[in-house]
Design a protein around this motif. Structure first.
Motif, PDB file in Angstrom:
ATOM      1  N   ALA A   1       3.867  38.279  -4.255  1.00 34.09           N
ATOM      2  CA  ALA A   1       4.778  38.985  -5.143  1.00 34.09           C
ATOM      3  C   ALA A   1       4.667  40.491  -4.872  1.00 34.09           C
ATOM      4  O   ALA A   1       4.687  40.909  -3.717  1.00 34.09           O
ATOM      5  CB  ALA A   1       4.525  38.645  -6.597  1.00 34.09           C
ATOM      6  N   PHE A   2       4.504  41.312  -5.921  1.00 28.97           N
ATOM      7  CA  PHE A   2       4.351  42.751  -5.749  1.00 28.97           C
ATOM      8  C   PHE A   2       2.956  43.114  -6.242  1.00 28.97           C
ATOM      9  O   PHE A   2       2.764  43.407  -7.426  1.00 28.97           O
ATOM     10  CB  PHE A   2       5.462  43.479  -6.508  1.00 28.97           C
ATOM     11  CG  PHE A   2       6.827  42.958  -6.146  1.00 28.97           C
ATOM     12  CD1 PHE A   2       7.378  43.238  -4.902  1.00 28.97           C
ATOM     13  CD2 PHE A   2       7.535  42.157  -7.018  1.00 28.97           C
ATOM     14  CE1 PHE A   2       8.626  42.742  -4.546  1.00 28.97           C
ATOM     15  CE2 PHE A   2       8.788  41.656  -6.669  1.00 28.97           C
ATOM     16  CZ  PHE A   2       9.325  41.945  -5.425  1.00 28.97           C
ATOM     17  N   PRO A   3       1.958  43.053  -5.337  1.00 30.19           N
ATOM     18  CA  PRO A   3       0.554  42.950  -5.739  1.00 30.19           C
ATOM     19  C   PRO A   3       0.002  44.081  -6.601  1.00 30.19           C
ATOM     20  O   PRO A   3      -0.814  43.819  -7.479  1.00 30.19           O
ATOM     21  CB  PRO A   3      -0.200  42.860  -4.407  1.00 30.19           C
ATOM     22  CG  PRO A   3       0.772  43.211  -3.353  1.00 30.19           C
ATOM     23  CD  PRO A   3       2.130  42.970  -3.887  1.00 30.19           C
ATOM     24  N   SER A   4       0.436  45.327  -6.379  1.00 33.44           N
ATOM     25  CA  SER A   4      -0.213  46.382  -7.162  1.00 33.44           C
ATOM     26  C   SER A   4       0.498  46.647  -8.486  1.00 33.44           C
ATOM     27  O   SER A   4       0.007  47.405  -9.314  1.00 33.44           O
ATOM     28  CB  SER A   4      -0.372  47.662  -6.332  1.00 33.44           C
ATOM     29  OG  SER A   4       0.886  48.236  -6.110  1.00 33.44           O
ATOM     30  N   LEU A   5       1.645  45.996  -8.698  1.00 34.22           N
ATOM     31  CA  LEU A   5       2.324  46.131  -9.994  1.00 34.22           C
ATOM     32  C   LEU A   5       1.788  45.075 -10.963  1.00 34.22           C
ATOM     33  O   LEU A   5       1.312  44.025 -10.551  1.00 34.22           O
ATOM     34  CB  LEU A   5       3.831  45.948  -9.838  1.00 34.22           C
ATOM     35  CG  LEU A   5       4.555  46.905  -8.882  1.00 34.22           C
ATOM     36  CD1 LEU A   5       6.040  46.619  -8.891  1.00 34.22           C
ATOM     37  CD2 LEU A   5       4.295  48.346  -9.259  1.00 34.22           C
TER      38      LEU A   5
ATOM     39  N   ASP B   1       5.487  43.915 -15.095  1.00 33.52           N
ATOM     40  CA  ASP B   1       6.410  44.726 -14.293  1.00 33.52           C
ATOM     41  C   ASP B   1       7.056  43.893 -13.186  1.00 33.52           C
ATOM     42  O   ASP B   1       8.230  44.093 -12.856  1.00 33.52           O
ATOM     43  CB  ASP B   1       5.681  45.930 -13.686  1.00 33.52           C
ATOM     44  CG  ASP B   1       5.462  47.027 -14.719  1.00 33.52           C
ATOM     45  OD1 ASP B   1       6.082  46.943 -15.803  1.00 33.52           O
ATOM     46  OD2 ASP B   1       4.667  47.946 -14.461  1.00 33.52           O
TER      47      ASP B   1
END
Lengths: 326, 243
Positions: free
Chosen positions: B90-94, B98
């Protein structure tokens, strides 16, 4: 109330920055010495604005570019050459500077954002080199690497006329423009558009499969960030009244990358801190050991990569998060 | 029920090697179809062609009656095709919330978060039973939680067709059950599932398409496919022999 408390450090910093000229006078550095420190600070603000534009592209959208200086340099040339050769008024010159960097960013962006992965870095660096060589080839007109100077004595705001020869007024102009740009970019990064840029940085194919037109978004952020680099260029032209082909080089973009990395990419505040810190170190070393600064820079980068990959701001945030956990 | 997805004579080769050599497939609204086949049969390639991550050399893909084979992935997503990836972080650091909000916001305003998108994101977090972890960055979630998130992201835009690439791969038994139940509970969305676990296939799919060497070897109900001697020989037999 909470919002005010959150913003308090920023407001205090801003107030301090605004009164620095008075502070310098108070501590007994009015004359030449005070003017010197003030001009160093002004340079930090100009380059900080350039780094800020770079952070939107690299820190948010994850686009590692070595071409950001193109739009900075184009704006500087737009202002200086148009007022030098065509007698443009200051406002007309500023308008043409901004326009040329905007058009430049669109042209480069259309080509560059289509290139995936590391190719993007190479393409932007090569275009930067080409533009630099073109400016050198047209030395008779652009002054090449020796540069050209221009005289723009003042900027008329109607009620207020800023004298660009007065270091204090130049400083306030730079501070004001930086703060306006910071506010605009801070707002932008908090919109869904700003979040979409982060999605591209984090996982571009996933973002596209969710319905985000990633190619178009990359073009848009390239143009927006290039235009802010252009605004930094306008400021440079007004304050330094000088343009040189060297300002178009890829190494200028690489500086912004380094300042951003050291301060903390994707934070907006970080690049400002990184720029101020490294510009100060550059000045310190410049006086007694010019060759020392690149060495120190290497050391700082090594330290950041090993100990604080998120940069200074990232490190501070991690500390604060840990303290809150306790 | 009308046809939602129609794939006609689809061809795709990589470096001259045909991966898909003329695949036909039709899916009705709300139908649940599993795609099985040995490794290298072209299952993921088929999903990538339908999702738009790859372009075919020849053939047609029709979605709700429109030819979409030339469309970029984001346009297909807007049109109602959601997909999950086999390996996705997915969007790992979000944060988890979010991630979900960004997925739900796709197609809405660029400048303001839509109240509807916020509601959808919260609703999905609840559906996935991940509400308690909403503030954590995705990088800190377990593998099973990330697989659930992957499905949640794909569902955010309320797709009419969901492409699932091995949704239970690498999951523990309990986690597999959770994902299966989640997919069973979905209504009004057609599923195209690439899956190795026959137990999951039996629970989820109305019908099965068997791919072999880039062609459709057999197609039918779960029982028909399990009784098909050809399928047993090349796929099920081998799978049973392994276990």
């Amino acid at each position: 109330m909470d919002k005010l408390r959150q913003r308090a450090p920023l407001l205090i910093a801003l107030a301090l920055l605004a009164f620095i000229p008075q502070l310098l006078a108070l501590v007994g550095l009015p004359g030449r010495q005070g003017a010197f420190w003030l001009s160093l600070l002004t340079q930090m603000l100009i380059w900080g604005l350039f780094a800020l534009s770079y952070d939107l592209l690299f820190g948010y959208a994850g686009l590692l570019s070595l071409g950001q200086a193109i739009f900075f340099g184009l704006a500087i040339y737009g202002v200086t050459l148009s007022s030098l050769y065509w007698g443009f008024s200051p406002w007309e010159a500023l308008g043409s500077g901004l326009l040329i960097s905007l058009v430049g960013a669109m042209l480069v962006g259309i080509v560059a954002v289509r290139v995936p992965g590391h190719g993007f870095l190479i393409v932007t660096a090569v275009i930067s080199l080409i533009v630099y060589l073109m400016a050198v080839a047209a030395s008779g007109w652009t002054g090449g690497t020796n540069g050209v100077t221009v005289t723009i004595p003042s900027l008329d705001f109607g009620l207020l006329r800023l004298s660009l020869f007065d270091p204090r007024q130049g400083y306030w102009l730079a501070l004001g423009l930086l703060m306006l740009s910071y506010a605009a970019l801070r707002w932008l990064t908090r919109t869904p558009l700003g979040r979409a840029l982060e999605l591209i940085r984090e996982n571009e194919p996933r973002a596209e499969a969710l319905g985000y037109p990633t190619l178009r978004l990359k073009f848009v952020v390239f143009v927006i960030s290039g235009s802010f680099a252009g605004v930094a260029g306008l400021l440079y032209a007004l304050i330094n009244q000088f343009a040189s082909a060297g300002l178009l080089q890829w190494t200028v973009s690489a500086n912004a990358l380094i300042w951003t990395l050291v301060g903390g990419a994707g934070t907006l505040v970080g690049p400002l801190i990184g720029t101020a810190l490294l510009k100060f170190l550059e000045y310190l070393f410049g006086g007694w050991w010019p060759q020392g600064y690149p060495l120190l820079l290497g050391l700082v980068l090594l330290l950041v990569a090993r100990a604080a990959p998120q940069g200074i701001v990232g490190m501070l945030r991690a500390w604060r998060a840990q303290r809150e956990l306790r | 029920m009308s046809t939602l997805l129609e794939v006609r004579d689809l061809h795709k080769s990589f470096a001259g090697e045909p991966t898909l050599a003329g695949v036909d497939l039709a899916l009705k609204e709300g139908e649940r179809r599993a795609i099985i086949g040995p490794n290298g049969a072209g299952k993921t390639t088929l999903l990538n062609l339908i999702g738009g991550q790859l372009r075919p050399q020849a053939g047609h893909i029709l979605f709700a009656g429109q030819e979409i084979s030339g469309w970029p992935p984001h346009r297909r997503a807007r049109e109602g095709i959601g997909r999950t990836f086999q390996i996705s972080s997915a969007f790992p650091s979000l944060s988890l919330s979010d991630n979900m909000l960004a997925a739900a916001q796709a197609g809405h305003s660029w400048l303001h978060y839509a109240p509807e998108a916020r509601r959808r994101a919260e609703q999905l977090l609840e559906l996935l039973a991940l509400g308690a972890k909403a503030a954590l960055p995705v990088a800190q979630l377990s593998h099973g939680e990330r697989r659930a998130l992957e499905i949640g992201l794909a569902l955010a835009a309320r797709p009419r067709l969901l492409l699932l690439d091995e949704p239970t791969a690498g999951l523990a038994a309990g986690e597999t059950e959770g994902v299966t139940k989640l997919l069973q509970s979905l209504e009004g969305v057609a599923l195209l599932i690439v899956e190795h676990d026959m137990q999951v296939v039996e629970k989820l799919a109305d019908s099965i398409t068997v791919l072999h060497h880039g062609r459709v070897l057999a197609q039918g109900s779960t029982l028909e496919i399990q009784a098909n001697p050809q399928v047993q020989a090349i796929y099920l037999g081998k799978a049973h022999a392994e276990t």
